[in-house]
Design a protein around this motif. Structure first.
Motif, PDB file in Angstrom:
ATOM      1  N   SER A  25       0.856  -1.182   0.000  1.00 47.79           N
ATOM      2  CA  SER A  25       0.000   0.000   0.000  1.00 47.79           C
ATOM      3  C   SER A  25       0.892   1.232   0.000  1.00 47.79           C
ATOM      4  O   SER A  25       2.118   1.136   0.094  1.00 47.79           O
ATOM      5  CB  SER A  25      -0.929   0.008   1.226  1.00 47.79           C
ATOM      6  OG  SER A  25      -0.173   0.094   2.415  1.00 47.79           O
ATOM      7  N   THR A  26       0.264   2.398  -0.118  1.00 51.88           N
ATOM      8  CA  THR A  26       0.995   3.657  -0.048  1.00 51.88           C
ATOM      9  C   THR A  26       0.281   4.576   0.922  1.00 51.88           C
ATOM     10  O   THR A  26      -0.881   4.346   1.289  1.00 51.88           O
ATOM     11  CB  THR A  26       1.081   4.352  -1.436  1.00 51.88           C
ATOM     12  OG1 THR A  26      -0.244   4.614  -1.891  1.00 51.88           O
ATOM     13  CG2 THR A  26       1.830   3.503  -2.443  1.00 51.88           C
ATOM     14  N   LEU A  41       5.973  -2.009   2.068  1.00 49.95           N
ATOM     15  CA  LEU A  41       6.516  -3.088   1.235  1.00 49.95           C
ATOM     16  C   LEU A  41       6.234  -4.466   1.815  1.00 49.95           C
ATOM     17  O   LEU A  41       6.087  -4.621   3.033  1.00 49.95           O
ATOM     18  CB  LEU A  41       8.039  -2.935   1.109  1.00 49.95           C
ATOM     19  CG  LEU A  41       8.545  -1.700   0.381  1.00 49.95           C
ATOM     20  CD1 LEU A  41      10.069  -1.667   0.411  1.00 49.95           C
ATOM     21  CD2 LEU A  41       8.036  -1.669  -1.049  1.00 49.95           C
ATOM     22  N   LYS A  42       6.223  -5.453   0.924  1.00 47.80           N
ATOM     23  CA  LYS A  42       6.115  -6.841   1.350  1.00 47.80           C
ATOM     24  C   LYS A  42       7.301  -7.174   2.248  1.00 47.80           C
ATOM     25  O   LYS A  42       8.432  -6.749   1.981  1.00 47.80           O
ATOM     26  CB  LYS A  42       6.131  -7.776   0.138  1.00 47.80           C
ATOM     27  CG  LYS A  42       4.937  -7.608  -0.768  1.00 47.80           C
ATOM     28  CD  LYS A  42       5.090  -8.493  -2.004  1.00 47.80           C
ATOM     29  CE  LYS A  42       3.950  -8.232  -2.972  1.00 47.80           C
ATOM     30  NZ  LYS A  42       4.153  -8.931  -4.253  1.00 47.80           N
ATOM     31  N   LYS A  43       7.053  -7.958   3.267  1.00 48.92           N
ATOM     32  CA  LYS A  43       8.104  -8.281   4.234  1.00 48.92           C
ATOM     33  C   LYS A  43       9.263  -9.038   3.593  1.00 48.92           C
ATOM     34  O   LYS A  43      10.393  -8.947   4.064  1.00 48.92           O
ATOM     35  CB  LYS A  43       7.537  -9.062   5.408  1.00 48.92           C
ATOM     36  CG  LYS A  43       6.978 -10.420   5.053  1.00 48.92           C
ATOM     37  CD  LYS A  43       6.378 -11.097   6.255  1.00 48.92           C
ATOM     38  CE  LYS A  43       5.780 -12.439   5.876  1.00 48.92           C
ATOM     39  NZ  LYS A  43       5.108 -13.050   7.011  1.00 48.92           N
ATOM     40  N   PHE A  53      11.544  -3.582   8.922  1.00 51.36           N
ATOM     41  CA  PHE A  53      12.538  -2.689   8.309  1.00 51.36           C
ATOM     42  C   PHE A  53      11.877  -1.442   7.718  1.00 51.36           C
ATOM     43  O   PHE A  53      10.696  -1.443   7.383  1.00 51.36           O
ATOM     44  CB  PHE A  53      13.323  -3.431   7.223  1.00 51.36           C
ATOM     45  CG  PHE A  53      12.481  -3.819   6.034  1.00 51.36           C
ATOM     46  CD1 PHE A  53      12.297  -2.948   4.972  1.00 51.36           C
ATOM     47  CD2 PHE A  53      11.859  -5.056   5.986  1.00 51.36           C
ATOM     48  CE1 PHE A  53      11.507  -3.299   3.878  1.00 51.36           C
ATOM     49  CE2 PHE A  53      11.071  -5.428   4.899  1.00 51.36           C
ATOM     50  CZ  PHE A  53      10.892  -4.553   3.850  1.00 51.36           C
ATOM     51  N   LEU A  54      12.654  -0.388   7.615  1.00 53.55           N
ATOM     52  CA  LEU A  54      12.191   0.831   6.979  1.00 53.55           C
ATOM     53  C   LEU A  54      13.384   1.605   6.491  1.00 53.55           C
ATOM     54  O   LEU A  54      14.516   1.316   6.852  1.00 53.55           O
ATOM     55  CB  LEU A  54      11.354   1.681   7.934  1.00 53.55           C
ATOM     56  CG  LEU A  54      12.047   2.371   9.102  1.00 53.55           C
ATOM     57  CD1 LEU A  54      11.210   3.542   9.560  1.00 53.55           C
ATOM     58  CD2 LEU A  54      12.239   1.403  10.251  1.00 53.55           C
ATOM     59  N   GLY A  55      13.149   2.607   5.653  1.00 57.62           N
ATOM     60  CA  GLY A  55      14.255   3.408   5.154  1.00 57.62           C
ATOM     61  C   GLY A  55      13.828   4.354   4.063  1.00 57.62           C
ATOM     62  O   GLY A  55      12.650   4.664   3.891  1.00 57.62           O
ATOM     63  N   LYS A  56      14.849   4.767   3.317  1.00 56.37           N
ATOM     64  CA  LYS A  56      14.652   5.740   2.247  1.00 56.37           C
ATOM     65  C   LYS A  56      15.574   5.356   1.102  1.00 56.37           C
ATOM     66  O   LYS A  56      16.735   5.029   1.320  1.00 56.37           O
ATOM     67  CB  LYS A  56      14.995   7.130   2.769  1.00 56.37           C
ATOM     68  CG  LYS A  56      14.857   8.236   1.771  1.00 56.37           C
ATOM     69  CD  LYS A  56      15.221   9.581   2.404  1.00 56.37           C
ATOM     70  CE  LYS A  56      15.098  10.674   1.389  1.00 56.37           C
ATOM     71  NZ  LYS A  56      16.319  11.419   1.215  1.00 56.37           N
ATOM     72  N   ILE A  63       8.484   1.239   4.328  1.00 54.87           N
ATOM     73  CA  ILE A  63       8.410   0.514   5.592  1.00 54.87           C
ATOM     74  C   ILE A  63       7.806  -0.861   5.320  1.00 54.87           C
ATOM     75  O   ILE A  63       6.987  -1.015   4.415  1.00 54.87           O
ATOM     76  CB  ILE A  63       7.591   1.303   6.648  1.00 54.87           C
ATOM     77  CG1 ILE A  63       7.750   0.689   8.039  1.00 54.87           C
ATOM     78  CG2 ILE A  63       6.129   1.435   6.236  1.00 54.87           C
ATOM     79  CD1 ILE A  63       7.309   1.612   9.170  1.00 54.87           C
ATOM     80  N   SER A  64       8.222  -1.838   6.103  1.00 56.14           N
ATOM     81  CA  SER A  64       7.731  -3.202   5.940  1.00 56.14           C
ATOM     82  C   SER A  64       6.287  -3.338   6.419  1.00 56.14           C
ATOM     83  O   SER A  64       5.875  -2.693   7.385  1.00 56.14           O
ATOM     84  CB  SER A  64       8.607  -4.154   6.751  1.00 56.14           C
ATOM     85  OG  SER A  64       8.025  -5.435   6.841  1.00 56.14           O
TER      86      SER A  64
END
Length: 161
Positions: A25-26, A41-43, A53-56, A63-64
């Protein structure tokens, strides 16, 4: 804050393929008068040792799907602070964490701090394992060492709460 970075609406989708292809999703976050878009995101995209997890990547925050929904905006706000306002500064992760924790509602504070403590501990272990790779280029190794120090500072702070 970096005034040159402007979030792009998802209708002009210039996200990397791995983000587009693994989207669950967004969403968007408003922080400091600006809107920031993110992708859940999908795990399977992240390492198994980093649930949540998460990031840029470039200008794209992610993000997961494993990150609890009620924590996502808080965690992503940390990333926004760290990688826009504090980019390139020593101690940016800890400073972003302190600002992030000011936004946590009292009713979830204890649970949230425990979740974040576990995530930072997992990140420390992840980078420690990466640093064991003898083939790692010195420049990358130094970058990983800096990231690991940032994570340790944040983890140690969370342990005091």
């Amino acid at each position: 804050m970096d005034e040159s970075w402007v979030p792009q609406p998802l209708k002009e989708d210039n996200r990397p393929d791995y983000i587009k292809n693994n989207e669950v999703s967004t969403g968007e976050i408003e922080y400091g008068g600006k809107k920031y878009f993110f992708t859940v995101l999908k795990k399977e995209v992240g390492p198994k040792t980093l649930p949540g997890f998460l990031g840029k990547d470039g200008e794209h925050f992610f993000i997961s799907e494993e990150a609890p929904e009620k924590f996502r905006v808080l965690q992503l706000t940390h990333e926004i602070i760290e990688f826009t306002e504090l980019e390139g500064k020593k101690g940016r992760c800890l400073e972003a964490l302190k600002r992030e924790l000011l936004l946590v509602p009292d009713e979830i504070r204890k649970e949230y701090i425990e979740y974040r403590r576990n995530l930072f501990n997992n990140l420390i272990q992840y980078y420690k394992k990466l640093l064991e790779d003898k083939k790692l280029e010195q420049k990358i190794k130094e970058s990983y060492e800096d990231i690991e120090k940032e994570m340790k500072g944040s983890y140690e702070y969370l342990c005091t709460l």
